[in-house]
Write a protein that holds these residues in place. Structure first.
Motif, mmCIF file in Angstrom:
data_model
loop_
_atom_site.group_PDB
_atom_site.id
_atom_site.type_symbol
_atom_site.label_atom_id
_atom_site.label_comp_id
_atom_site.label_asym_id
_atom_site.label_seq_id
_atom_site.Cartn_x
_atom_site.Cartn_y
_atom_site.Cartn_z
ATOM 1 N N TYR A 8 0.843 -1.209 0.000
ATOM 2 C CA TYR A 8 0.000 0.000 0.000
ATOM 3 C C TYR A 8 0.865 1.240 0.000
ATOM 4 O O TYR A 8 0.621 2.173 0.750
ATOM 5 C CB TYR A 8 -0.988 0.001 1.175
ATOM 6 C CG TYR A 8 -0.427 -0.514 2.475
ATOM 7 C CD1 TYR A 8 -0.472 -1.876 2.758
ATOM 8 C CD2 TYR A 8 0.126 0.347 3.403
ATOM 9 C CE1 TYR A 8 0.051 -2.352 3.935
ATOM 10 C CE2 TYR A 8 0.643 -0.135 4.584
ATOM 11 C CZ TYR A 8 0.601 -1.481 4.843
ATOM 12 O OH TYR A 8 1.122 -1.961 6.016
ATOM 13 N N GLY A 60 -11.413 1.396 5.641
ATOM 14 C CA GLY A 60 -10.226 0.577 5.866
ATOM 15 C C GLY A 60 -10.519 -0.761 6.502
ATOM 16 O O GLY A 60 -11.650 -1.048 6.908
ATOM 17 N N THR A 205 -7.966 -1.102 -0.620
ATOM 18 C CA THR A 205 -6.770 -0.345 -0.225
ATOM 19 C C THR A 205 -5.485 -0.956 -0.769
ATOM 20 O O THR A 205 -4.607 -0.242 -1.243
ATOM 21 C CB THR A 205 -6.686 -0.284 1.319
ATOM 22 O OG1 THR A 205 -7.858 0.355 1.825
ATOM 23 C CG2 THR A 205 -5.456 0.497 1.753
ATOM 24 N N LYS A 206 -5.398 -2.279 -0.696
ATOM 25 C CA LYS A 206 -4.166 -2.949 -1.116
ATOM 26 C C LYS A 206 -4.248 -3.459 -2.546
ATOM 27 O O LYS A 206 -3.301 -4.068 -3.039
ATOM 28 C CB LYS A 206 -3.872 -4.108 -0.148
ATOM 29 C CG LYS A 206 -3.523 -3.591 1.258
ATOM 30 C CD LYS A 206 -3.459 -4.680 2.297
ATOM 31 C CE LYS A 206 -3.080 -4.056 3.648
ATOM 32 N NZ LYS A 206 -3.355 -4.956 4.778
ATOM 33 N N HIS B 132 0.280 -0.442 16.326
ATOM 34 C CA HIS B 132 -0.740 -1.339 15.775
ATOM 35 C C HIS B 132 -1.006 -2.524 16.707
ATOM 36 O O HIS B 132 -1.747 -3.442 16.350
ATOM 37 C CB HIS B 132 -0.304 -1.867 14.398
ATOM 38 C CG HIS B 132 -0.137 -0.782 13.375
ATOM 39 N ND1 HIS B 132 -0.827 -0.768 12.190
ATOM 40 C CD2 HIS B 132 0.616 0.340 13.372
ATOM 41 C CE1 HIS B 132 -0.486 0.310 11.497
ATOM 42 N NE2 HIS B 132 0.392 0.992 12.190
ATOM 43 N N GLY D 30 3.514 4.224 4.613
ATOM 44 C CA GLY D 30 2.124 4.190 5.061
ATOM 45 C C GLY D 30 1.877 4.807 6.421
ATOM 46 O O GLY D 30 2.793 5.299 7.090
ATOM 47 N N TYR D 31 0.595 4.852 6.800
ATOM 48 C CA TYR D 31 0.132 5.197 8.142
ATOM 49 C C TYR D 31 0.479 6.611 8.583
ATOM 50 O O TYR D 31 0.639 6.882 9.773
ATOM 51 C CB TYR D 31 0.659 4.181 9.159
ATOM 52 C CG TYR D 31 0.240 2.778 8.828
ATOM 53 C CD1 TYR D 31 -1.111 2.454 8.741
ATOM 54 C CD2 TYR D 31 1.168 1.787 8.544
ATOM 55 C CE1 TYR D 31 -1.521 1.168 8.401
ATOM 56 C CE2 TYR D 31 0.773 0.500 8.200
ATOM 57 C CZ TYR D 31 -0.569 0.206 8.133
ATOM 58 O OH TYR D 31 -0.973 -1.051 7.784
ATOM 59 N N LYS D 231 -5.441 4.064 15.688
ATOM 60 C CA LYS D 231 -5.442 2.725 15.099
ATOM 61 C C LYS D 231 -6.558 1.874 15.687
ATOM 62 O O LYS D 231 -7.294 1.200 14.959
ATOM 63 C CB LYS D 231 -4.086 2.062 15.354
ATOM 64 C CG LYS D 231 -3.978 0.615 14.849
ATOM 65 C CD LYS D 231 -4.149 0.499 13.341
ATOM 66 C CE LYS D 231 -4.166 -0.953 12.865
ATOM 67 N NZ LYS D 231 -4.525 -1.046 11.446
ATOM 68 N N ALA D 238 -4.299 3.618 5.875
ATOM 69 C CA ALA D 238 -3.070 2.977 5.390
ATOM 70 C C ALA D 238 -2.263 3.963 4.553
ATOM 71 O O ALA D 238 -1.073 4.142 4.758
ATOM 72 C CB ALA D 238 -3.421 1.722 4.583
#
Lengths: 345, 345, 345, 345
Positions: A8, A60, A205-206, B132, D30-31, D231, D238
Motif C-alpha cells: 500500500y 479501511g 486499499t491494497k 498497531h 504508510g500510516y 489505530k 493505510a
C-alpha cells in the motif's frame, strides 16, 4: 530505494484516479446513498452471482473488522481466529475495544481448520462452567492469510459446514482478496465466498484503490441496521461516493482481477528466483507476499536498495522477512530485486 | 456426598456469622462509608504494615478484577497474564468487555516469570509498528495461581522490578490469598504484597467470608476516583458495611491466617496420602488445591461419595482432577477421602 | 440520631437473618445452581402467576440495570427513560459504560407516558438521517419512580402497547417494588408486571433483604444466555444461594408484601402529618419516599435528631428534601419525627 | 436540482485534486509516517503559531470526536456539551459506544457558556453522592455550532478559564471551522484555538477536501499514545499521505481561509435577501448555514429546484429549514435561489 515492504505504498490504479477526476465536478448526495455507490454495489453483486447481497463501502480494514464483529456479536460472545490473525495481533485490540474477546487457535501457516473450530465448540459446550467462558460465535479467517497462504474451496466448504453446525458466523477478511483469487492454484471465486460465508470483504486499499473495503453480507441477521454500526464506529464517509467511484472502476471491466493477477505474477517471479537459489521459506504461499529466510548479511546488502519488512529471527544468522508485490509493482523493479538476489545468494 | 470440588460451598466461618448477627439491629450509613468498613480497612492496613494504603471492599473476584483493570488502563492498553489466568479463561471475557485485551503468556504451572514480562515488553517497544499492537501496561498474576502454585518472595521481587522498569502496574489476584500465605514453604507476607505490587486483593469469598474481596491499592495513580469505578461497574454494595463486618471478623484476631492454615493442613494430608500411593500430579502445589492424575475407574468409584472438579484428560484411561479443601473442611471428611484413596489405589 | 435519609440503613428483616443462620452449616453448590435458588425462583414464578418466567438473582440494582440493558441491546441501540431515571443520573454512567446511550425524556414526577415513547419513536424513524442517531430499543421505567410516584395498571398497559407497536423492550426497575405494590391506591400486581413487561426486577436490598434483586424475564429473546452476561459483568455471586435464601424468606409467607405495607403505612403517617400542617410537596406520592418542601430553619432544627437527604432548593429559604421509611422503620421514630414536625411548623 | 442541503456534496477544491494527481506516481510510506504529512502538519503548526502542537490527520468528524474523547477520559468520566451537540444527537451514540456519557447542557443557539460549565462542575463536586454520577471531565463545543453560530474570543477565553479552574479538557469540534474563522464579525484565530483549547480539529471534509480532519493537540497529556487510539478505532488510514496532500493544498497558500470566505459571502447574500424580505430565522448566524423560517407553500415551491434540509416545525404552516453554502457554491446558484425567494416571499 525500491519499496517491497508492503502493498500500500502507491496511491491507486490510473483507472481509479481517472474516474475520480471525471466525477470531480458532480454534486452528489452524502453517506453512500447515491447512484455511484448503488452501481458499484450492483457490479459486486453481479461478480458474486447473488443479487440478494448487501454491500457497504468502508474506508479501511481495521474499521471493517471491528464494525462487522461488533455488529455480529452479543456482549458475551467471542471471535475465533488464528493466533496470527490480523485482529489478534495488529489492530491495537480493536475488537476487544468493542467488548469482545478474540480466542486464538494455533496455526503455523496462518490458516485454521474446520476440525479446530469443531473441537473448540465441543469443548466450550461440554464444559459445565461454559457460562464462565466467552462464547465462540464468529469465525474470522483472512484469505489470503497474513502469511500469504490461501484457503482451498474444500477447506472453505468444511469451515462453512462446521460453522453452520454450531451456529457460528463465518467472516472472511479479504484485505488482499484479489491476490488470493488471482493466484495460480486458487480454486475459490467471489461466488464461493458469497455462498459459503455470512459476511466477507473485498479489499480495495491494497488492490488498486486509494482506500476502501467492500463489505458483502449474505446473512440477513447481519444485514439489519448495519449502517447504524458503520456510523457509530466513525466509518460512514460523508462523501461516500468516493468509495463508490473506486469500486466502480475496479469492478467495471474486471480490473480487480487483472491487477491482482499482475501482482501475483510479479511475486511468482521473485518466488521462482528464490526457489532456484534454494532459498528456504518460512511459509509457502502463492500470493503477493513472500516470506523467505535469508542470511543477515544478504539482508543488509539488499536493504541498501530495497525495502522489506521484518518477520522473525530464525537462527543467529538468518531472519525471515517479507517481500510484497502489488498491482503497482514494476517489472523493472522485480528484475532488479531478482538480479540482486542472484548476486548475493 | 462430601464436597471437595471447590472452596466456596459453605456459607462462612461462625465468627463471621456471629458478628453479622451482632450488628443486625444497627442503623448504618450506606455504600461503605461507615465506621465498620473504616475499622476493617484499618485492620488490613495494619496487617500490611502500611498506613497509606487505600482499601475497598468488593463483592466478588471477577468484579474486583474487571474494576481494577478498567481503572488502571487507557483504552489501547492491555493486561499481561498467564494463559491459564482466571481473567483469560474463566470470566466470560469480562476484561475484554471493558475494552481491554488480555495478552496470554505461556505457563505450565500457572505462574509467569519476570523474564517473560521483560521479553514481552522489549518485543512490543522494539516493533516499529507497535502502535498497531495493544500496549502491555499491567501484569496480572494470581497467588496462589489457578493451579495451586505460589510465588516466592524473590519471584515477586523480580516481577515487581521488571514492572517498574517498564512502567507496568503489578496486580495480584488474591482470591485464595490466605491459602498461599499460610502454606508450608511460603515466604511471602501481606506486607510484601503491599510493598511489591501496585494493587492486590485479599479474597474473602473462598476464605471464611460469605462473600467479599478487599482491594488494597498502594499506587496513588490507581487510588484516584476508584469509588466511581466501583459504582459504574455495579460493585458498590448499598449495605457496604456487610463487607466491613466480614473483614473485621477475619482480621481482628488473625482468623484469616488461622483458617487458611487449617485448609492447607487438610490439603497436605490428602497430598501426603496421594504421594505415599505414588499418585502423579498434574502440577505440584502447596496450597488447598490438589491436581492428582487418577485412573478413570478410581474416579468413578470416588464420585459416588465425593465431589471433585474435572481438570483435563491426560491419557485414554487417566484424568487430572481437582480436589479443594477450605477453611470449612472437616477432618472426618478428609479421613474418609484418604481412606477411599488408599482402598482404591 | 434517627435515620430517614434512605431505605437501606438496616441489615435485613429478622426472618431473612434467621433463615441465613439456619442454612449456615449446609454445603451447597455455587453460582446459583442450587435447590434454594430454584425454590426461591419457584416462589416468585408463583407470585407472578407465570411458570414460564426466568428468574435470576443479582446482588444490586445498578448491576441488574446494566446487565439487563446490555443483554437486550445491540451496540447502536439506546434506552429511553425519564430524565430523572436512576440509570440517567445515579449510576455513574454504568449503562453508557456498556456502550449504550440513555435518551432522556422530560418528566416532572419521575414518570414517562406512552405518548412520549410513541412520539420519540415516530421522530426517530421519520428522520431521514435516523442511522446517525442512536436507535431507541428499550424503555426503562422505575416503579415506584425515583420521586416516589407509581404507575397505574392502565399506564403500564398503555406503555406496554406502545412498546409492542414499536418493537421495544419494556424494562421495569423495581428496586423499591414492594413499596409500590403495597401502597394505598396502587392497582398493579406482580402478575401484571410479568404480563406487561419483557423484564423487571423485584428489589430486595431496600425491601427486607441484606442485598439482592430478583430479575424476572418473560421475553424469550432476553432469556437466552443471560447467565453469561451476569458472569461477564461480575454479578455472578459464587455463593449464589445466599440470594436464594433471602428471596425464599421474603416470598414464602407473603413477607415481602407485609413489610412493604408497613413501610408505606409509616410514610402515610408522616405524609398525613405534613398535609395537616399544610406543608407543600415537590411531588405527590403514595410510597415510602416523601419530598416535602420545608423552610431552611425547620430543616436545620430537624437535622439535629433526624437524617434526611437533600433533593433541591426551591427558593432562597426553602428546600425540598427526602424522607424515607422502610420495612425497618419503627413507630416510635415516626412518632418522634411527626412530633418534631408539629412543633416546628 | 441545485443542492443547498449540506456542505459536502462536492468532491474537493480543484487545487486539492490537482495535488492528488501530481502525487499519483509516488511511492510513499504508510500510516501517515511520511514527508507529505509532516509538511502538512508543519503548515498547520505555523498557522497556529505554535511549533509544539501535535497534528494528526483523521478521515472524518465522528471518528475524530470519538477518538479524542476516548483518549481523554477515564471510564467514569463524561463529556459536557450543548444538548444540540453533534456528539449528542448525530453520531449514533459513538461516544457512548466508547463507554462515556455525554451530559447535555441547555442551549437555544447551539452554544454553551462558561457559567453553565462552572455551575455543572460545582453541582457535581458539591453532591455528597458524586461518586454515583458520571464525572464531567471534558467540554465539547463546536465552532461554528450545529446551528451556525460562532464563539467570540472572549467567550472562548471564559470557557477556557473555567475549564482550567475545574481541571477539564476543552475540545473544539471544527468540522466547519473555516466558515467560523472567515465569517464577518468573527474575532477568533487558529492561534487562539491552539492557545485556549487542549485539542481541536480543523475540518477538511466540509471545507475543500475530499475528506479529512486535522486534529491539533496542545495538552501533553492528550498527546501521549494518541496514534494507538487512532489505530484502535479504525482511523489510521493505510495511505495516510492522502490526508497530508489535502491539508498541504489547503494550508500552503491560505486556500483554507479563501474558500471559507467565499462560502460565507455566498451565505451572506442569501441571508441579506431573506432579511430584506423580513423572513424570520430560527437562530441568527454569520457562517455558511442559514436557518430561515418559511411558509410550507414557499418551501414546497422551492423544493422543485433547490434542496435544503429540514430542521423543525415552528407552527402549523411554517418550518425552519437549513440552507448551506460551501467552498463550491456558485454565484449563479445563489442568484437563482435569491430570485426564487424574492418571487415567493
Amino acid at each position: 530505494m525500491q519499496l517491497f515492504h508492503n502493498d500500500y505504498n502507491e496511491m491507486c490504479h490510473e483507472a481509479v484516479l481517472k474516474k475520480m477526476v471525471d466525477y470531480a465536478s458532480f454534486q452528489v448526495n452524502g453517506y453512500g446513498e447515491d447512484e455511484i455507490c448503488r452501481h458499484a454495489a450492483d457490479l459486486i453483486r453481479t461478480s458474486c452471482c447473488d443479487e440478494s447481497l448487501d454491500v457497504h463501502f468502508l474506508v479501511g480494514g481495521t474499521q471493517a473488522n471491528l464494525t462487522v464483529i461488533d455488529a455480529a456479536l452479543r456482549p458475551h460472545q467471542a471471535a475465533l481466529g488464528a493466533v496470527s490473525a490480523h485482529i489478534n495481533v495488529h489492530e491495537t485490540g480493536a475488537v476487544e475495544a468493542t467488548g469482545h474477546k478474540v480466542i486464538p487457535l494455533a496455526s503455523a501457516d496462518g490458516k485454521i481448520t474446520a476440525e479446530q473450530i469443531d473441537s473448540a465448540l465441543i469443548t466450550h459446550w461440554s464444559d459445565s462452567a461454559h457460562e464462565h467462558i466467552a462464547q465462540p460465535k464468529l469465525v474470522y479467517i483472512s484469505n489470503p492469510t497474513e502469511l500469504g497462504t490461501v484457503y482451498s474451496r474444500q477447506e472453505l466448504e468444511d469451515i462453512s459446514s462446521v460453522c453452520k453446525k454450531h451456529g457460528l458466523y463465518l467472516f472472511v477478511d479479504g484485505a488482499r482478496l484479489g491476490y488470493a483469487l488471482a493466484a495460480k492454484g486458487n480454486d475459490v471465486t467471489l461466488a464461493d465466498l458469497a455462498r459459503l460465508t455470512d459476511v466477507f470483504y473485498i479489499g480495495g486499499t491494497k488492490v488498486g484503490a486509494m482506500f476502501g473495503e467492500a463489505v458483502v453480507i449474505s446473512n440477513p441477521a447481519l444485514k439489519e441496521d448495519f449502517r447504524y454500526l458503520i456510523k457509530q464506529h466513525g466509518g460512514m464517509l460523508a462523501k461516500g461516493w468516493l468509495l463508490g467511484i473506486q469500486f466502480e472502476a475496479l469492478f467495471e471491466k474486471d480490473l480487480y482481477m487483472q491487477i491482482s493477477a499482475h501482482a501475483d505474477a510479479m511475486a511468482d517471479q521473485i518466488r521462482d528466483t528464490l526457489h532456484s537459489l534454494s532459498c528456504p521459506f518460512l511459509v509457502d504461499g502463492i500470493t503477493n507476499q513472500l516470506f523467505p529466510i535469508l542470511p543477515d548479511h544478504v539482508l543488509e546488502e539488499l536493504s541498501k536498495n530495497f525495502t522489506f519488512s521484518e518477520q522473525e529471527r530464525v537462527d543467529p544468522s538468518h531472519r525471515a522477512v517479507r517481500f510484497c508485490t502489488s498491482w503497482a509493482t514494476k517489472q523493472e523493479n522485480v528484475d532488479a530485486l531478482c538480479d540482486a538476489l542472484k548476486k548475493l545468494l
